[in-house]
Scaffold this motif. Structure first.
Motif, mmCIF file in Angstrom:
data_model
loop_
_atom_site.group_PDB
_atom_site.id
_atom_site.type_symbol
_atom_site.label_atom_id
_atom_site.label_comp_id
_atom_site.label_asym_id
_atom_site.label_seq_id
_atom_site.Cartn_x
_atom_site.Cartn_y
_atom_site.Cartn_z
ATOM 1 N N PHE A 217 29.272 -29.330 13.652
ATOM 2 C CA PHE A 217 28.072 -29.378 14.494
ATOM 3 C C PHE A 217 28.363 -30.097 15.812
ATOM 4 O O PHE A 217 27.903 -29.693 16.873
ATOM 5 C CB PHE A 217 26.938 -30.098 13.752
ATOM 6 N N ASN A 218 29.099 -31.197 15.726
ATOM 7 C CA ASN A 218 29.494 -31.978 16.898
ATOM 8 C C ASN A 218 30.771 -32.737 16.540
ATOM 9 O O ASN A 218 31.439 -32.394 15.556
ATOM 10 C CB ASN A 218 28.364 -32.931 17.335
ATOM 11 N N ASP A 219 31.085 -33.770 17.297
ATOM 12 C CA ASP A 219 32.312 -34.518 17.051
ATOM 13 C C ASP A 219 32.257 -35.341 15.763
ATOM 14 O O ASP A 219 33.309 -35.761 15.251
ATOM 15 C CB ASP A 219 32.605 -35.452 18.228
ATOM 16 N N ASP A 220 31.045 -35.589 15.221
ATOM 17 C CA ASP A 220 30.907 -36.475 14.061
ATOM 18 C C ASP A 220 30.530 -35.748 12.775
ATOM 19 O O ASP A 220 31.001 -36.115 11.695
ATOM 20 C CB ASP A 220 29.856 -37.559 14.348
ATOM 21 N N TRP A 221 29.695 -34.715 12.856
ATOM 22 C CA TRP A 221 29.158 -34.061 11.663
ATOM 23 C C TRP A 221 29.752 -32.668 11.479
ATOM 24 O O TRP A 221 29.948 -31.936 12.447
ATOM 25 C CB TRP A 221 27.637 -33.946 11.743
ATOM 26 N N SER A 222 30.039 -32.326 10.205
ATOM 27 C CA SER A 222 30.541 -30.990 9.870
ATOM 28 C C SER A 222 30.066 -30.606 8.478
ATOM 29 O O SER A 222 29.718 -31.474 7.663
ATOM 30 C CB SER A 222 32.077 -30.944 9.933
ATOM 31 N N THR A 223 30.058 -29.317 8.195
ATOM 32 C CA THR A 223 29.651 -28.814 6.879
ATOM 33 C C THR A 223 30.599 -27.706 6.439
ATOM 34 O O THR A 223 31.399 -27.205 7.254
ATOM 35 C CB THR A 223 28.215 -28.274 6.930
#
Length: 372
Positions: A217-223
């Motif tokens: 999603f951004n530099d910090d969150w992913s799924t």
């Protein structure tokens, strides 16, 4: 078997379409999915991926494990080459076994369920075009790079030890081979595909595959979304999983995941919570260039530290050997020394010896005083 053939054919078609440095500024963890990236962590990196998990089954059958709670740890590092990685997989869990004998319907046991060692090597790394530098054409800048359809490829080789709980023991040590693929479809989306042949040579030899899609999603969150299939002589397991990961720093990641496992008529629920941490001791390799672009070869510094006895003894023999080699190559004659006669000795030979010389010298001195 028809299903297996279709899956093999699908992966064969995908693999037929077949980042140099493995080190990244931020941690690159395989958690919370079960798949493994073909990329190494990089030399000088010591990475720990660990977490707790819980697994339960809705339908309890004889000789099954309806409930499990455990701890999993994966240690990854690299020494010799950026493309080569060594890893260790360790799992300790408590299981509830559904049947022991006619008097007890279930019992609990705790022990190691998995202890394996492996290594992987990146044999092909796909490079992509930098579209951000394309300023002449908006269409070319936003067009899909078809090189992204060709995955990076790594080979995995491992061994399963037999140092596990009795309910997980096999005949002995068993090898494991795998092919690891990764397609970076964009800067935010990548697809990882693993194909394994596990427990080779045992009665429970197994073919498995994993497909994982990860989106940032951004530099910090992913799924991620994941599908896994496992096939052996006695049973067929398929599961679907999803989860989320949060990068709280350059070297620390927290994750959570859940999945459903379909084992014949049994449906199992899995939940996991963990983190990944790395110790960064990576030293980047680079070459110093002069003004003309030539590589500067640095001279080895001369140590001024006083050597110990054995070091000095070794240098002594090296010196003797070197001196012997020089004498063999150059047969120089020893110079002849000639004695130079002094002024006094010359005077002795001419007139009356040394005392006559002194008298003449004194007489010459007196004449000089008298003005003669």
């Amino acid at each position: 078997m028809n299903m297996i053939k279709k899956i093999l054919f699908f992966f064969f078609i995908c693999s037929s379409y077949l980042l140099n440095a493995q080190y990244t500024n931020v941690i690159n963890s395989n958690r919370p999915g079960f798949s493994e990236s073909p990329y190494s962590v990089g030399t000088g990196i010591y990475q720990l991926e660990t977490g707790l998990f819980y697994n339960s089954s809705k339908i309890v059958r004889t000789f099954t494990i309806p409930n499990s709670f455990g701890y999993n740890m994966v240690f990854r590092t690299s020494f010799f080459d950026e493309k080569l990685e060594f890893n260790t997989n360790f799992t300790l869990q408590k299981d509830k076994v559904a049947f022991k004998n006619v008097f007890t319907s279930s019992y609990n046991t705790t022990g190691i369920s998995e202890l394996s060692f492996g290594a992987k090597y990146l044999v092909f790394h796909q490079k992509y075009e930098d579209k951000s530098k394309e300023v002449r054409s908006w269409k070319r800048r936003h067009a899909f790079d078809w090189k992204r359809a060709i995955p990076s490829v790594a080979i995995y080789v491992g061994i399963n030890t037999n140092l596990v709980n009795d309910i997980y023991k096999l005949e002995g040590l068993t090898p494991k081979f795998g092919i690891l693929l990764q397609n970076n479809l964009s800067e935010k989306l990548n697809i990882i595909t693993n194909i394994y042949y596990d427990y080779i040579g045992s009665l429970y030899s197994e073919f498995s595959y994993i497909i994982t899609g990860t989106y940032a999603f951004n530099d910090d969150w992913s799924t991620f979304l994941e599908h896994q299939g496992r096939y052996n002589t006695y049973q067929t397991n398929t599961n679907f999983g999803t989860g989320i990961a949060y990068l709280s720093g350059r070297h620390f990641q927290v994750d959570a995941s859940t999945r459903l496992n379909f084992n014949g008529k049994t449906t199992e629920f899995y939940a996991g919570l963990g983190f990944s941490f790395r110790l960064d001791r990576h030293i980047p390799k680079f070459d110093l260039l002069d003004e003309k672009g030539n590589i500067i070869v640095a001279e080895k510094p001369v140590s001024t530290r006083r050597k110990k006895f054995f070091g000095r003894l070794l240098d002594f023999f090296k010196f003797k050997k070197k001196a012997k080699k020089i004498n063999n190559n150059y047969n120089r004659k020893k110079p002849v020394r000639r004695r130079i006669e002094s002024t006094i000795q010359k005077a002795k030979k001419k007139k009356g010896g040394f005392f006559s010389f002194l008298k003449r010298k004194k007489k010459k001195k007196d004449n000089t005083k008298n003005g003669n």
